[in-house]
Design an enzyme around this catalytic site. Structure first.
Site: not given
Ligand code: SAH
Length: 221
Positions: A65
């Site tokens: 993000s």
């Molecule tokens: N917080 C992260 C950015 C997250 S991007 C950072 O600091 O870089 C969103 C992430 O959520 C992705 O890696 C995706 O694979 C994950 N995601 C999507 N659905 C999910 C679920 N049900 N459980 C866990 N992770 C999930």
């Protein structure tokens, strides 16, 4: 972080102009963002771009993000040093690294095995200890370590997954992007005496949260 960190000035400028100037006042959050080497959480070749005012691709269709959005979400969690925190969506591990500096226990769940492994590597390179990355469906929360003082969901869901509300402690805060596929409302939920208050925080655009209590349709990775 070492004293030879080549991006210290970029990071300082990021915190002053993108974060503090836009109204983030929590000194602990500002200090954590000055401390964590964000360039170690982006793919090779993107190091300088890590300090720009935008999200970046981190592989497998996922993103890290924009720094300001990370700051807003982190400030709104209102973390105390002893707090137990659950993150859904480890991604690069950057958000988890910040949480580790602000809370006591940090558990972060990632759905994609490869992304989880990369997050673990990034955290190790940055010298961050005290984050546990778990592979699984974060829409179900993580019952073994519940309840949590704070839960941060970093992928977008059509509604707040019910298990997460259940796993929130009394006085607990939950931040999540809720709404349609492309862009959503960032909301804060606070649990008081068993009741949940919802506070809107503004518009955001996140990648989808895919799982039992999130998006379940075909065509999502
Ligand atoms: N917080 C992260 C950015 C997250 S991007 C950072 O600091 O870089 C969103 C992430 O959520 C992705 O890696 C995706 O694979 C994950 N995601 C999507 N659905 C999910 C679920 N049900 N459980 C866990 N992770 C999930």
């Amino acid at each position: 972080m070492t004293k030879t960190d080549p991006y210290e000035r970029e990071r300082e400028a990021m915190v002053e102009h993108q974060i503090r100037d836009r109204g983030i006042r929590d000194e602990r959050v500002l200090a954590a963002m000055r401390e964590v080497p964000r360039h170690l959480f982006v793919p090779k070749g993107y190091e300088r771009a890590a300090y720009e005012d935008r999200p970046l691709p981190i592989g497998e269709g996922q993103t890290i993000s924009q720094p300001y959005i990370v700051a807003v979400m982190t400030e709104q969690l209102g973390l105390a040093p002893q707090d137990r925190v659950l993150e859904i969506g480890s991604g690069s591990g950057y958000q988890a690294a910040l949480l580790a500096g602000l809370a006591g226990t940090v558990i972060s769940i990632e759905r994609l095995e490869g992304v989880a492994e990369q997050a673990r590597e990034n955290l190790a390179r940055a010298g961050v200890t005290g984050v546990r990355i778990v592979v699984g469906d974060g829409t179900e929360g993580y019952p073994p370590e519940a309840p949590y003082d704070a839960i941060i969901v970093t992928a977008a869901s059509p509604g707040v997954p019910e298990p997460l509300i259940e796993q929130l402690a009394e006085g607990g805060r939950l931040i999540a992007p809720i709404g349609p596929r492309d862009c959503q409302d960032l909301v804060k939920l606070v649990k008081r005496e068993g009741k949940v208050e919802t506070i809107p925080l503004g518009g955001v655009c996140f990648v989808p949260l895919i799982g039992q209590f999130g998006w379940r349709g075909e065509g999502f990775r």
